[in-house]
Design a protein around this motif. Structure first.
Motif, short mmCIF file in Angstrom:
data_model
loop_
_atom_site.label_atom_id
_atom_site.label_comp_id
_atom_site.label_asym_id
_atom_site.label_seq_id
_atom_site.Cartn_x
_atom_site.Cartn_y
_atom_site.Cartn_z
N TYR A 189 0.83 -1.20 0.00
CA TYR A 189 0.00 0.00 0.00
C TYR A 189 0.87 1.25 0.00
CZ TYR A 189 -2.99 3.75 1.68
OH TYR A 189 -3.64 4.96 1.81
N TYR A 219 -7.62 -1.28 -1.89
CA TYR A 219 -7.78 -0.90 -0.48
C TYR A 219 -8.96 0.08 -0.34
CZ TYR A 219 -2.95 -2.55 -0.65
OH TYR A 219 -1.81 -3.29 -0.86
N PRO A 220 -10.18 -0.40 -0.58
CA PRO A 220 -11.34 0.49 -0.58
C PRO A 220 -11.66 1.10 0.78
CG PRO A 220 -12.02 -1.82 -0.69
CD PRO A 220 -10.54 -1.80 -0.86
N GLU A 221 -11.04 0.58 1.85
CA GLU A 221 -11.31 1.13 3.19
C GLU A 221 -10.36 2.24 3.56
OE1 GLU A 221 -7.89 -1.51 3.70
OE2 GLU A 221 -9.74 -1.57 2.51
N ARG A 222 -9.37 2.54 2.73
CA ARG A 222 -8.39 3.59 3.02
C ARG A 222 -8.90 4.93 2.50
NH1 ARG A 222 -3.18 1.61 4.40
NH2 ARG A 222 -3.43 -0.59 5.01
N ALA A 223 -8.83 5.96 3.32
CA ALA A 223 -9.37 7.27 2.95
C ALA A 223 -8.42 8.07 2.06
CB ALA A 223 -9.70 8.08 4.20
N TYR A 226 -8.73 8.19 -1.87
CA TYR A 226 -9.91 8.97 -2.26
C TYR A 226 -9.64 10.46 -2.15
CZ TYR A 226 -12.97 4.82 -2.20
OH TYR A 226 -13.55 3.61 -2.47
N LYS A 249 -16.46 10.52 0.26
CA LYS A 249 -16.09 9.15 0.63
C LYS A 249 -14.90 9.16 1.59
CE LYS A 249 -16.20 4.63 0.30
NZ LYS A 249 -17.33 3.84 0.82
N SER A 252 -16.09 10.14 5.02
CA SER A 252 -16.83 9.09 5.69
C SER A 252 -15.89 8.01 6.22
CB SER A 252 -17.88 8.47 4.77
OG SER A 252 -17.25 7.76 3.71
N LEU A 253 -14.82 7.70 5.50
CA LEU A 253 -13.86 6.69 5.95
C LEU A 253 -13.02 7.21 7.09
CD1 LEU A 253 -12.69 5.27 2.49
CD2 LEU A 253 -14.10 4.12 4.19
N THR A 254 -12.76 8.51 7.09
CA THR A 254 -11.97 9.11 8.17
C THR A 254 -12.74 9.04 9.48
OG1 THR A 254 -10.89 10.61 6.62
CG2 THR A 254 -10.79 11.18 8.96
#
Length: 255
Positions: A189, A219-223, A226, A249, A252-254
């Motif tokens: 990553y 890594y769709p969960e990493r802010a 985005y 997005k 929201s992840l943060t």
């Protein structure tokens, strides 16, 4: 009689002098003057949006780029539906991970991506179903040269207006190669993020968008990817909505 006339003149003169002094002390607003256009109280003055220093080189558009579409015969008469290309009118390209994107309203039968050189020799002609295309490493561009890309939205018989691709020079390619080689290689990553940041620093629109999009897929969960991509998308009108969606997005992840 003469004394009385002199006294009267002195009396009226003092009144006029006093009135003049009072008028000169009044503020511009009291005299009915309009405030300056640069006055802090002027509600029409809007602060200029500051651009991140490392994003200033993405859009290379100039007057030549704005007018160059007229040099390609038939493109301005393209049949509908047509595509909106998701890039500046003129943008730099390094090559690795480069992603070309576009959008088209309404139904269509797919797309044909066309890339030509300045002599209109075809470099790429690729039929795709989705509105994006990642350049394979087999596509070779000459350093420092200008190419043109457009999208044919099927069943239209010709492509839409082209936009410019400015390939980096041999010297800049060497500089980019060194920066990528110096990036950390341990964590996948972090390595991918470092590579994307190098593309961002060099103003490589297609490569940076491609690298951040690849990170988001893995890594769709990493802010952060985005957030980084949103800053690039927000630079031009065509992708401003994509930038706003990415920013939301990331927020929201943060949380």
């Amino acid at each position: 009689m003469k004394l009385s006339l002199a006294s009267n003149l002195l009396f009226f003169g003092s009144i006029l002098a006093a009135a003049s002094a009072v008028h000169s002390q009044q503020s511009p607003a009291a005299q009915g003057a309009k405030p300056s256009a640069n006055s802090p109280g002027d509600s029409t003055v809007k602060p200029k949006k500051k651009l991140d220093a490392d994003l200033s080189g993405f859009d290379l558009t100039d007057e030549k780029s704005k007018k160059m579409s007229t040099t390609f015969g038939g493109s301005r008469g393209a049949a509908f539906p047509s595509a909106t290309l998701y890039a500046p009118k003129r943008a730099k390209l390094y090559g690795a991970s480069a992603l070309l994107q576009w959008a088209s309203e309404g139904r269509n039968d797919g797309y044909v991506l066309l890339i030509t050189d300045e002599d209109e020799t075809q470099i790429v002609k690729q039929a795709v179903k989705e509105p994006s295309y990642r350049l394979p490493p087999t596509v070779k561009f000459e350093p420092g040269q200008t190419y043109y890309w457009r999208v044919q939205v099927l069943p239209a018989t010709v492509g839409g207006d082209p936009q410019e691709i400015q390939v980096v020079s041999a010297a800049e390619r060497t500089e980019i190669d060194k920066a990528i080689a110096a990036a950390p290689a341990g964590d996948p990553y972090q390595a991918g993020l470092a590579r994307a940041n190098v593309y961002t620093t060099h103003g490589l629109w297609f490569d940076a968008i491609g690298a951040y999009t690849e990170l988001i897929g893995k890594y769709p969960e990493r802010a952060e990817p985005y957030d980084k991509r949103s800053r690039i998308y927000s630079l031009i009108d065509a992708t401003s909505k994509l930038g706003a969606a990415d920013a939301a997005k990331a927020a929201s992840l943060t949380k």
